[in-house]
Design an enzyme around this catalytic site. Structure first.
Site, mmCIF file in Angstrom:
data_model
loop_
_atom_site.group_PDB
_atom_site.id
_atom_site.type_symbol
_atom_site.label_atom_id
_atom_site.label_comp_id
_atom_site.label_asym_id
_atom_site.label_seq_id
_atom_site.Cartn_x
_atom_site.Cartn_y
_atom_site.Cartn_z
ATOM 1 N N ASP A 232 90.718 22.586 -17.322
ATOM 2 C CA ASP A 232 89.425 20.990 -17.658
ATOM 3 C C ASP A 232 88.994 20.878 -15.874
ATOM 4 O OD1 ASP A 232 88.257 19.323 -18.205
ATOM 5 O OD2 ASP A 232 89.488 18.392 -19.532
HETATM 6 C C1 BGC Z 1 86.643 16.809 -19.536
HETATM 7 C C2 BGC Z 1 85.585 18.205 -20.298
HETATM 8 C C3 BGC Z 1 84.406 19.389 -20.166
HETATM 9 C C4 BGC Z 1 84.476 18.919 -18.816
HETATM 10 C C5 BGC Z 1 82.871 19.251 -18.427
HETATM 11 C C6 BGC Z 1 85.425 17.466 -18.749
HETATM 12 O O1 BGC Z 1 85.881 15.994 -17.989
HETATM 13 O O2 BGC Z 1 87.835 16.397 -20.122
HETATM 14 O O3 BGC Z 1 85.684 18.048 -22.224
HETATM 15 O O4 BGC Z 1 84.170 19.771 -20.713
HETATM 16 O O5 BGC Z 1 84.453 18.063 -17.709
HETATM 17 O O6 BGC Z 1 82.038 18.828 -18.222
#
Ligand code: BGC
Length: 811
Positions: A232
């Site tokens: 993530d």
């Molecule tokens: C989120 C993800 C997301 C990523 C990119 C993170 O803060 O938890 O679900 O894909 O950001 O935007």
């Protein structure tokens, strides 16, 4: 229909051999926030990743955003209880991603609805592992059928947001295996997902980007996952530990804990080159699958269908859940003369939730537009907001704000040094929420000028979003100042919940040029800051506005009352503090229903809210966040389109009844001590009646469950054939649900479902196939069949089971 593209592994080996160690390691951290570094020697183009749960978001921010397609929220998709509908949504999203040059969509979110307060509830599917798994399988297959990778996230235990980057979810093995892992397992093993995202949180003591047991052990070895494990965003905090645990790709980049540190670890033998090669091979394999390897044919891609908007509208209809109906719905436009459209969500319609799932669509069909189209010119529609529950004002619009220098819609930004020298200036078009700004060191202050067109006289509201010291100058008024600061170090929190303040100023109609002086808060741990302006027209006091709405309700022959939430209330990075509707919405519903018994309430929200007045309106429709075509879809259902949805999650009657409410870790730990007793199973175990049960949803017709036949057994799996008849006067769709009552005192669990359609008076057979695996329990030796005897029940919801039979014993 799954895309089982065979990848030429020998070709990947040749490409791998052509890369230097430095190129390999560089590839394994993003080149920037959304793309990977291309590698010429390997014929590898730059892979582009984009968020996706509600539509492909694209890789640009601010002025550079190209509008995309906004789909109904994932809760709406799972409410269809239908793998084919999920496939269709995934396919359309994939086609759009393909058109936008995106190779990987960062969706679906298959974490569970453990607590209804979870901030990303709207973005995930259900409280039930089976419904989540079936929806995910359909969706992943649909996305990947277009040659775009799906990313199953967030692996695992990210079922809430409070302290999400640090908490440790303590989940015992049986609960993990039976409840939280099955959606991931099905998406990987059955749908063949090409990417999995490691979550921010820890599980059982080890942060997920370093969780060797779950990444290498379970996902890659046991399940045979051959795709890429991506972190993530900014989740990775180590070099060796994460590299050795099975993480393949660190995002975003170009900086991060791998890069030169990982290169050094390989050079002095702490991480072998074979470990690096395995990760690079996975990235190359992904590239082959999505058409980013030179010399490998790109998968065939159909264009986005010309009728995509009507398909998105149908998806929203399919997900809409009719919770109650005393016969007011469907409305007959020819019998109506005057309709009052009332409520905060009638005026500020919430097409989507907030956070990284947020998409900028070309346009959103509002409920007013939808109703006008559906009711025709012969029906007068009055509109009243009645309540103002929003935490944030709407961003400045083109028609309201003009750049005083160029006359274009938007604002003029001047970047000034500490001594007041103008270093540069530029025009900014109105932004969705705010402008992200990368400021040079010598910029001490920004002057934001805009010419506001004030259409009404009264007290105007102007909000300024962004961390810093603010002075608002309005001609004829003393300057107003305020300092608002960003309190934490988390860039995601700045992006999702920046500080904001609303100033007010009285003024008559006409144009006025305002100046906002903004001294940004510096020394934040990231180079970016942001700035936004919001505006709201004058209005009466809350009492006056409520009274006006009630009077309009009394004067109309039918009322459509829209309440609910918005992208500030339901968003990533923060859990809700309460299940109550914000502001004075409950009072508005009570008063409007009292004023006019012909009131249909439409709740426009992505997750459950308390509805203490649920038995008051003549009809109650749940629209979720229905996406860009939402206004038309709501009007369709109100005027007779079959509401296809059934609740994918239990709607509680009171907060005290919710089995797992708190999402607050204690000393950094979130104990999943309830084991698998979440959602409807917990309500059954405690004998608590919810407001609306899991699986509930009315059709515009009626159904008689006549008979069912079960074949097979617990060891081989079951085939359940249910005969039911449409006993109403119109065609309809029914979701037939099968629950197993295990031996002992364990509550029932969903083991299968099937959606069927039938014309008026027609009988139809719903066939539900239950694989043996769905009938097992987890033991130290792995999945084993449950010991019996068992009972099977089928019906319309977890609390409305109409037929029962014993499960045949193994022969
Ligand atoms: C989120 C993800 C997301 C990523 C990119 C993170 O803060 O938890 O679900 O894909 O950001 O935007």
């Amino acid at each position: 229909m799954t895309r089982r593209q065979t990848v030429d592994e020998a070709d990947l080996t040749r490409r791998l051999d052509a890369m230097s160690l430095k190129e390999k390691v560089t590839l394994l951290t993003g080149g920037d926030a959304w793309t990977l570094t291309p590698v010429v020697a390997a014929g590898l183009a730059s892979l582009a990743l984009s968020d996706g749960p509600a539509g492909p978001r694209g890789t640009a921010f601010g002025d550079a955003v190209t509008p995309s397609l906004l789909f109904p929220s994932p809760t709406s998709l799972s409410a269809a209880w239908d793998e084919e509908t999920a496939y269709e949504a995934g396919r359309l999203m994939g086609l759009k991603a393909r058109q936008m040059g995106i190779h990987v969509l960062l969706t679906p979110t298959v974490n569970l609805h453990r607590s209804p307060l979870g901030g990303r509830h709207f973005e995930s599917y259900s409280e039930d592992p089976l419904l989540t798994a079936r929806t995910a399988v359909g969706f992943v297959k649909g996305v990947q059928s277009t040659g775009v990778a799906a990313t199953v996230k967030h692996f695992v235990g990210n079922d809430s947001e409070t302290e999400r980057t640090t908490y440790d979810a303590r989940i015992d093995e049986k609960t993990l295996r039976e409840t939280y892992l099955p959606p991931f397992e099905a998406a990987v093993k059955e749908a063949g997902a090409w990417m999995v995202m490691a979550a921010y949180n820890a599980v059982n003591g080890t942060t997920m980007t370093e969780n060797e047991k779950l990444l290498n052990g379970l996902l890659k070895e046991e399940w045979g996952f051959d795709g890429v494990v991506v972190s993530d965003w900014q989740a990775t905090g180590s070099t060796e530990a994460s590299a050795l645990a099975g993480l393949d790709l660190v995002m975003p980049g170009p900086d991060g804990p791998w890069g030169t540190a990982l290169l050094a670890a390989v050079e002095d033998g702490r991480v072998t080159e074979a470990v690096i090669d395995d990760k690079v091979r996975r990235v190359l394999r992904l590239a082959a699958r999505v058409g980013a390897l030179d010399g490998v044919d790109a998968p065939e891609a159909a264009p986005v269908p010309g009728d995509v908007r009507s398909r998105i509208r149908e998806l929203a209809v399919r997900g809409s859940v009719l919770l109650r109906n005393d016969g007011l719905l469907p409305l007959r436009p020819d019998a109506l003369r005057k309709v009052a459209l009332i409520g905060p969500n009638a005026v500020r319609f919430a097409a989507q939730g907030g956070g990284s799932a947020h998409v900028i669509p070309e346009r959103v069909v509002t409920p007013l537009e939808g109703l006008r189209r559906a009711l025709g010119d012969g029906v007068e529609i009055t509109v009243h907001q009645g309540a103002f529950p929003h935490a944030r004002l709407l961003p400045l619009e083109g028609g309201t704000a003009t750049d005083p220098v160029t006359g274009e819609p938007g604002v003029r930004l001047e970047y000034r040094s500490a001594d007041g020298t103008v270093l540069s200036e530029e025009h900014k078009a109105p932004a969705a929420n705010w402008f992200p700004l990368l400021l040079a060191d010598e910029v001490a202050e920004l002057f934001v000028r805009t010419r506001l067109m004030l259409r009404e006289s009264g007290v105007h509201r102007l909000s300024v979003v962004g961390p810093g010291h603010i002075t608002l100058h309005v001609p004829g008024h003393a300057p107003q100042t305020l300092e608002q600061l960003q309190e934490d170090d988390d860039i995601v929190s700045l992006a999702l919940r920046p500080p904001a303040h609303t100033f007010t100023f009285p003024a008559g109609r006409g144009e006025t040029e305002i100046l906002v002086r903004f001294r940004p808060q510096r020394h934040l741990p990231y180079p970016i800051t942001l700035l936004g302006l919001g505006y709201d027209t004058p209005r009466g006091t809350d009492e006056e506005e409520l009274d006006a709405a009630v009077a309009a309700a009394a004067a109309a022959d039918t009322v459509i009352l829209m309440v609910g939430s918005d992208a500030d209330t339901e968003t990533e990075s923060v859990d809700r503090a309460t299940l109550a509707l914000r502001g004075r919405q409950n009072e508005l519903v009570e008063r409007v229903c009292a004023a006019n018994p012909r009131t249909a309430v439409v709740v426009n929200a992505g997750a459950p809210f308390l509805l203490p007045w649920a038995d008051r309106p003549a009809a109650l429709l749940w629209s979720w966040f229905p996406g860009q075509e939402g206004g038309d879809a709501i009007a369709d259902v109100l005027t007779g389109a079959e509401p296809g949805g059934r609740l994918p999650t239990t709607f509680p009657a009171a907060e005290a009844d919710v089995p797992v409410l708190s999402t607050r870790p204690v000393d950094g730990t979130l104990e999943y001590s309830e084991a698998d007793l979440i959602g409807y199973r917990a309500y059954a175990a405690r004998d608590t009646t919810p407001l609306f049960p899991f699986g509930h949803g009315l059709s515009y017709t009626t159904w008689d469950y006549q008979d069912f036949v079960v074949t097979g057994d617990m060891e081989r799996g079951l085939s359940i054939r249910v005969t039911l008849r449409n006993t109403g006067t119109r065609a309809g769709r029914e979701v037939v649900q099968a629950y197993l009552d295990p031996a002992g005192d364990e509550p029932h669990r969903l083991i299968g479902f099937a959606a069927v359609e039938a014309a008026a008076s027609e009988a139809v057979i719903a066939t539900i196939t239950v694989p043996a695996r769905a009938l097992t329990v987890w033991s130290a030796a792995g999945p084993v069949p449950r010991s019996g005897p068992h009972r099977l029940r089928v019906g319309r919801s977890a609390a409305d089971l109409r037929l029962a039979a014993a499960v045949p014993r193994a022969s």
